[in-house]
Design an enzyme around this catalytic site. Structure first.
Site, PDB file in Angstrom:
ATOM      1  N   GLY A 207      99.426 -22.527   0.434  1.00 19.08           N
ATOM      2  CA  GLY A 207     100.528 -23.607  -0.341  1.00 19.08           C
ATOM      3  C   GLY A 207     101.647 -23.273  -1.339  1.00 19.08           C
TER       4      GLY A 207
ATOM      5  CG  HIS B 259     102.340 -26.090   3.638  1.00 24.52           C
ATOM      6  ND1 HIS B 259     102.370 -26.853   2.313  1.00 24.52           N
ATOM      7  CD2 HIS B 259     100.732 -25.611   3.262  1.00 24.52           C
ATOM      8  CE1 HIS B 259     101.447 -27.387   1.078  1.00 24.52           C
ATOM      9  NE2 HIS B 259     100.343 -26.225   2.307  1.00 24.52           N
ATOM     10  CG  ASP B 260     106.225 -27.930   1.088  1.00 24.17           C
ATOM     11  OD1 ASP B 260     107.425 -27.572   1.432  1.00 24.17           O
ATOM     12  OD2 ASP B 260     105.456 -27.724   2.020  1.00 24.17           O
TER      13      ASP B 260
END
Length: 256
Positions: free
Chosen positions: A138, A120-121
């Protein structure tokens, strides 16, 4: 006209461009936007929040914009952006963002090999080669033209600079600055990525300048003292400024 297998499922709210090929057992969720000329071989999953560009090829088992593997994720409305001309091989997974940044971004012209994962991100640039089974935590940033070999493990929040080569099987939890080879165990600076730089058109003089910058950077003295030496002793081209900015902005510190 799109070619959609009768064995595929495309949500009625999904937005598709033109001339896409969607093979059998593919699943395309709602709140997805797909451009033109993409190929999705069999068993590809395009999850909620995906934003796909043009002329990408997704191989069987790949799953894009997956729910983040982050216990802080509470179902917020986030997305995953993938650019153009990417080759996304078998069983690649790319998570969508969380409330932290809201978006996971992957650029264009990348080769993402089998079974690798982007969490994520993350923010990935363009012209990257990422090897089989490599995993990124992440909020990792990978700049353009990096080569990360197979079975590499990258801790969350790290940054990888442009034109690096990271040895297969490496593990790291610090930033990898641009233009270098990183490897061995524990991972460390292993010289300039001379072959990679030559392949990208860097002159011998520029390669020598970059080598001298790292010779100073990794010499005795504090990091601040060595940066000041680079500024005073070397011509500060855009490449040297990139090294300086990368090191000075590093929050996790750079590999030794």
């Amino acid at each position: 006209m799109n070619q959609i297998s009768p064995l595929a499922y495309v949500h009625p709210e999904a937005k598709l461009g033109d001339n896409n090929i969607i093979g059998p057992f593919c699943f395309i969720d709602r709140n997805t936007v797909i451009g033109d000329n993409n190929v999705m071989q069999n068993s590809v999953t395009i999850n909620y929040g995906a934003r796909i560009g043009n002329s990408n090829e997704f191989f069987p088992g790949s799953s894009i914009s997956t729910k983040p593997q982050d216990l802080k994720f509470k179902g917020e409305d986030t997305i995953c952006e993938v650019g153009d001309n990417n080759s996304v091989r078998e069983n690649v997974t790319i998570s969508r963002g969380t409330a932290s940044k809201g978006t996971t971004k992957v650029g264009s012209n990348n080769l993402l090999m089998e079974n690798m994962h982007i969490a994520h991100d993350c923010v990935f640039g363009s012209n990257l080669i990422i090897g089989n089974s490599t995993k990124f935590g992440g909020e990792v940033t990978v700049d353009d033209n990096a080569v990360v070999s197979a079975e590499v493990l990258c801790h969350q929040f790290c940054r990888v600079g442009s034109y690096v080569m990271i040895q297969g099987g490496s593990r790291f939890s610090m930033d990898v600055p641009p233009y270098i080879i990183a490897g061995k165990e524990p991972i460390r600076y292993a010289g300039i990525n001379i072959i990679g730089l030559r392949r990208h058109g860097f002159s011998n003089d520029l390669i020598d300048l970059i080598h001298n910058a790292y010779r100073i950077l990794y010499s005795d003295g504090t990091r601040e003292e060595n940066i000041n030496r680079i500024k005073s002793e070397l011509q500060v081209t855009k490449e040297i400024q990139y090294i300086i900015d990368f090191v000075q902005s590093s929050k996790r510190g750079i590999i030794k």
